[in-house]
Design a protein around this motif. Structure first.
Motif, PDB file in Angstrom:
ATOM      1  N   HIS A 179       0.838  -1.200   0.000  1.00  0.00           N
ATOM      2  CA  HIS A 179       0.000   0.000   0.000  1.00  0.00           C
ATOM      3  C   HIS A 179       0.866   1.240   0.000  1.00  0.00           C
ATOM      4  CE1 HIS A 179       0.539   1.159   4.314  1.00  0.00           C
ATOM      5  NE2 HIS A 179       0.750  -0.137   4.467  1.00  0.00           N
ATOM      6  N   GLY A 180       0.255   2.350  -0.407  1.00  0.00           N
ATOM      7  CA  GLY A 180       0.944   3.631  -0.430  1.00  0.00           C
ATOM      8  C   GLY A 180      -0.065   4.756  -0.418  1.00  0.00           C
ATOM      9  N   ASP A 181       0.420   5.987  -0.516  1.00  0.00           N
ATOM     10  CA  ASP A 181      -0.507   7.111  -0.454  1.00  0.00           C
ATOM     11  C   ASP A 181      -0.389   8.061  -1.648  1.00  0.00           C
ATOM     12  OD1 ASP A 181       1.941   8.195   0.135  1.00  0.00           O
ATOM     13  OD2 ASP A 181       1.267   9.351   1.863  1.00  0.00           O
ATOM     14  N   VAL A 182       0.672   7.894  -2.449  1.00  0.00           N
ATOM     15  CA  VAL A 182       0.870   8.817  -3.571  1.00  0.00           C
ATOM     16  C   VAL A 182       1.298   8.085  -4.842  1.00  0.00           C
ATOM     17  CG1 VAL A 182       2.234  10.754  -4.432  1.00  0.00           C
ATOM     18  CG2 VAL A 182       1.398  10.790  -2.085  1.00  0.00           C
ATOM     19  N   ALA A 183       2.382   7.314  -4.763  1.00  0.00           N
ATOM     20  CA  ALA A 183       2.925   6.702  -5.975  1.00  0.00           C
ATOM     21  C   ALA A 183       3.788   5.491  -5.632  1.00  0.00           C
ATOM     22  CB  ALA A 183       3.764   7.720  -6.757  1.00  0.00           C
ATOM     23  N   GLY A 184       3.999   4.634  -6.627  1.00  0.00           N
ATOM     24  CA  GLY A 184       4.996   3.570  -6.513  1.00  0.00           C
ATOM     25  C   GLY A 184       4.515   2.204  -6.101  1.00  0.00           C
ATOM     26  N   VAL A 185       3.212   2.042  -5.801  1.00  0.00           N
ATOM     27  CA  VAL A 185       2.785   0.748  -5.266  1.00  0.00           C
ATOM     28  C   VAL A 185       2.889  -0.372  -6.294  1.00  0.00           C
ATOM     29  CG1 VAL A 185       1.284   1.744  -3.495  1.00  0.00           C
ATOM     30  CG2 VAL A 185       0.337   1.190  -5.745  1.00  0.00           C
ATOM     31  N   GLU A 186       2.606  -0.054  -7.566  1.00  0.00           N
ATOM     32  CA  GLU A 186       2.628  -1.113  -8.574  1.00  0.00           C
ATOM     33  C   GLU A 186       4.035  -1.676  -8.757  1.00  0.00           C
ATOM     34  OE1 GLU A 186       1.541   1.977  -9.102  1.00  0.00           O
ATOM     35  OE2 GLU A 186      -0.555   1.926  -9.755  1.00  0.00           O
ATOM     36  N   VAL A 187       5.011  -0.775  -8.856  1.00  0.00           N
ATOM     37  CA  VAL A 187       6.404  -1.208  -9.023  1.00  0.00           C
ATOM     38  C   VAL A 187       6.865  -1.984  -7.800  1.00  0.00           C
ATOM     39  CG1 VAL A 187       8.786  -0.411  -9.270  1.00  0.00           C
ATOM     40  CG2 VAL A 187       6.967   0.662 -10.594  1.00  0.00           C
ATOM     41  N   HIS A 188       6.514  -1.483  -6.629  1.00  0.00           N
ATOM     42  CA  HIS A 188       6.912  -2.143  -5.389  1.00  0.00           C
ATOM     43  C   HIS A 188       6.327  -3.549  -5.310  1.00  0.00           C
ATOM     44  CE1 HIS A 188       6.946  -1.914  -0.679  1.00  0.00           C
ATOM     45  NE2 HIS A 188       7.815  -2.796  -1.152  1.00  0.00           N
ATOM     46  N   ARG A 189       5.043  -3.677  -5.609  1.00  0.00           N
ATOM     47  CA  ARG A 189       4.405  -4.996  -5.572  1.00  0.00           C
ATOM     48  C   ARG A 189       5.057  -5.947  -6.572  1.00  0.00           C
ATOM     49  NH1 ARG A 189       1.904  -6.982  -9.852  1.00  0.00           N
ATOM     50  NH2 ARG A 189       0.625  -5.105 -10.059  1.00  0.00           N
ATOM     51  N   ARG A 190       5.343  -5.454  -7.777  1.00  0.00           N
ATOM     52  CA  ARG A 190       5.977  -6.298  -8.786  1.00  0.00           C
ATOM     53  C   ARG A 190       7.359  -6.750  -8.339  1.00  0.00           C
ATOM     54  NH1 ARG A 190       3.795  -3.073 -12.707  1.00  0.00           N
ATOM     55  NH2 ARG A 190       5.689  -1.819 -12.834  1.00  0.00           N
ATOM     56  N   ASN A 191       8.111  -5.834  -7.725  1.00  0.00           N
ATOM     57  CA  ASN A 191       9.438  -6.205  -7.233  1.00  0.00           C
ATOM     58  C   ASN A 191       9.361  -7.351  -6.229  1.00  0.00           C
ATOM     59  OD1 ASN A 191      10.697  -4.242  -8.762  1.00  0.00           O
ATOM     60  ND2 ASN A 191      10.802  -2.745  -7.108  1.00  0.00           N
ATOM     61  N   LEU A 192       8.396  -7.275  -5.330  1.00  0.00           N
ATOM     62  CA  LEU A 192       8.254  -8.321  -4.314  1.00  0.00           C
ATOM     63  C   LEU A 192       7.816  -9.644  -4.934  1.00  0.00           C
ATOM     64  CD1 LEU A 192       6.577  -6.316  -1.396  1.00  0.00           C
ATOM     65  CD2 LEU A 192       8.929  -7.150  -1.508  1.00  0.00           C
ATOM     66  N   THR A 193       6.817  -9.603  -5.813  1.00  0.00           N
ATOM     67  CA  THR A 193       6.329 -10.856  -6.390  1.00  0.00           C
ATOM     68  C   THR A 193       7.383 -11.485  -7.309  1.00  0.00           C
ATOM     69  OG1 THR A 193       5.204  -9.653  -8.176  1.00  0.00           O
ATOM     70  CG2 THR A 193       3.910 -10.188  -6.222  1.00  0.00           C
ATOM     71  N   ASP A 194       8.101 -10.660  -8.068  1.00  0.00           N
ATOM     72  CA  ASP A 194       9.162 -11.206  -8.920  1.00  0.00           C
ATOM     73  C   ASP A 194      10.238 -11.873  -8.080  1.00  0.00           C
ATOM     74  OD1 ASP A 194       7.823 -10.263 -11.102  1.00  0.00           O
ATOM     75  OD2 ASP A 194       9.248  -8.667 -11.597  1.00  0.00           O
ATOM     76  N   TRP A 195      10.595 -11.223  -6.973  1.00  0.00           N
ATOM     77  CA  TRP A 195      11.615 -11.794  -6.085  1.00  0.00           C
ATOM     78  C   TRP A 195      11.157 -13.134  -5.512  1.00  0.00           C
ATOM     79  CZ3 TRP A 195      10.868 -11.352  -0.451  1.00  0.00           C
ATOM     80  CH2 TRP A 195      11.879 -11.988   0.277  1.00  0.00           C
ATOM     81  N   LEU A 196       9.947 -13.180  -5.017  1.00  0.00           N
ATOM     82  CA  LEU A 196       9.441 -14.414  -4.415  1.00  0.00           C
ATOM     83  C   LEU A 196       9.361 -15.540  -5.440  1.00  0.00           C
ATOM     84  CD1 LEU A 196       6.713 -12.709  -2.226  1.00  0.00           C
ATOM     85  CD2 LEU A 196       8.633 -14.049  -1.333  1.00  0.00           C
ATOM     86  N   GLU A 197       8.918 -15.224  -6.634  1.00  0.00           N
ATOM     87  CA  GLU A 197       8.822 -16.253  -7.664  1.00  0.00           C
ATOM     88  C   GLU A 197      10.208 -16.706  -8.127  1.00  0.00           C
ATOM     89  OE1 GLU A 197       6.150 -14.883 -10.700  1.00  0.00           O
ATOM     90  OE2 GLU A 197       4.467 -14.747  -9.280  1.00  0.00           O
ATOM     91  N   TRP A 198      11.162 -15.775  -8.148  1.00  0.00           N
ATOM     92  CA  TRP A 198      12.533 -16.149  -8.485  1.00  0.00           C
ATOM     93  C   TRP A 198      13.053 -17.204  -7.513  1.00  0.00           C
ATOM     94  CZ3 TRP A 198      15.849 -14.068 -12.370  1.00  0.00           C
ATOM     95  CH2 TRP A 198      17.173 -14.534 -12.303  1.00  0.00           C
ATOM     96  N   MET A 199      12.688 -17.082  -6.235  1.00  0.00           N
ATOM     97  CA  MET A 199      13.145 -18.043  -5.233  1.00  0.00           C
ATOM     98  C   MET A 199      12.381 -19.359  -5.285  1.00  0.00           C
ATOM     99  SD  MET A 199      14.278 -16.094  -1.773  1.00  0.00           S
ATOM    100  CE  MET A 199      12.639 -15.769  -1.182  1.00  0.00           C
ATOM    101  N   GLY A 200      11.379 -19.446  -6.169  1.00  0.00           N
ATOM    102  CA  GLY A 200      10.650 -20.698  -6.307  1.00  0.00           C
ATOM    103  C   GLY A 200       9.382 -20.784  -5.496  1.00  0.00           C
TER     104      GLY A 200
END
Length: 356
Positions: free
Chosen positions: A266-287
């Motif tokens: 979550h956020g209040d102005v900007a950046g949530v989409e990129v942040h969420r993608r970074n986390l999901t990409d990282w988790l999926e990279w780890m399997g």
């Protein structure tokens, strides 16, 4: 063998510089009556730095290691033992299902802010869903690094960048007693990740990215993705040995693969989409296995609104509360399906042409 590049490290601290650095923690005049005792402790600490006593208590690695006679830190060996026990528990079909909920905010009401984070409230909502489903909810509140004495996550040193086998599973960079880096939280955190059948990360967005405590944990999880479970193969941190091993071929084991995941950003102005993608990409990279579209949430709470009443904005946003609950519900269902053998890692049998 590729050349080992050196020359970045500065000169070691002088005795006078060490004195100043050591005594910073005793700035409070309340310590004045113990200056003689502090000086004796300083001498011991200086001696430890000079000798490089990173792991002052060791024992031979023993059976199961490439070099049984090589001395390993007893603390590292204890962490390894607990991770093996956690992995056994994870694979026990009769053990309760366990979901790790990571509250990634850096704030809580125990220090400067004086108020809980919205992330904490969303974590509690997800926790209730998990527990109502009859599963164990293990809440990892990373804000404790800002509010609890001696609670630290030390930064990753990037050993993997020299050679993957130099990055040990679990991390052997810490504790480093010679450098006063003894209070590292990651040994416990690794164990909690290993024991979990699923992980839900909940986080606010700080400047388009993860808050510092969450990012520290993420970086230190690199050893879970390709890390070397046998430090005796590199005899500690011998770079040349690690490079030779990787040159001969390394399988980059994914030590946490097969667990489900969900994300609430979550956020209040900007950046949530990129942040969420970074986390999901990282988790999926780890399997890790995503629990479906509903388990990957990014939302603005009080979009461009003031800060002082942002909790009121969360109170009013019933939809985002329900969506956070849906992330947990999706993860719960994924855990049930995984443990029943109805869901598996879709690309588990796919052989990548890139080994890294």
């Amino acid at each position: 063998m590729t050349k080992i590049r050196t020359g970045q490290a500065p000169a070691p601290l002088t005795r006078a510089q060490f004195h100043d650095r050591f005594n910073l923690r005793f700035y409070d005049p309340a310590f004045d009556g113990e200056r003689a005792a502090i000086a004796r402790l300083e001498a011991i600490a200086w001696d430890a730095v000079q000798d490089g006593r990173k792991a002052p208590i060791t024992r031979p690695a023993g059976r199961g290691f490439a070099d049984p006679g090589h001395a390993l830190s007893v603390q590292w060996l204890d962490t390894r033992k607990r991770l093996k026990a956690a992995q056994t528990l994870w694979g026990d079909s009769t053990a309760p299902s366990r979901v790790l909920l990571v509250c990634g905010s850096a704030r809580n009401d125990g220090t400067c802010p004086g108020e809980v984070s919205k992330t904490w409230r969303l974590t509690e909502m997800a926790q209730r869903v998990v527990e109502r489903a009859g599963m164990q909810a293990d809440v990892l509140d990373l804000s404790l690094v800002t509010s609890e004495y001696g609670r630290n996550i030390h930064p990753c040193k990037g050993c993997v960048s020299s050679a993957m086998p130099l990055c040990h599973w679990p991390c052997s960079c810490y504790p480093n007693h010679a450098l006063n880096q003894a209070d590292d939280w990651m040994a416990e955190i690794y164990e909690r990740w290993v024991a979990a059948h699923a992980v839900i990360i909940l986080a606010p967005t700080y400047w388009y990215q993860s808050p510092s405590p969450l990012k520290l944990m993420i970086d230190r999880m690199v050893c879970a993705d390709g890390g070397n479970p046998d430090p005796t193969t590199t005899h500690g941190k011998h770079v040349a040995e690690a490079k030779a091993i990787e040159q001969q071929g390394w399988d980059y084991p994914k030590h946490l693969a097969g667990r489900a995941y969900g994300v609430v950003v979550h956020g209040d102005v900007a950046g949530v989409e990129v942040h969420r993608r970074n986390l999901t990409d990282w988790l999926e990279w780890m399997g890790l296995i995503d629990a479906g579209a509903a388990a990957k949430l990014d939302r603005y709470i009080g979009y461009y609104g003031p800060y002082y009443n942002s909790h009121d904005a969360l109170d009013k946003d019933k939809a985002v509360q329900e969506e956070a609950g849906n992330v947990a519900r999706s993860v719960v269902q994924a855990v049930k399906s995984l443990r029943a053998g109805q869901l598996s890692q879709p690309d588990k049998q796919v052989k990548s042409p890139r080994t890294k």
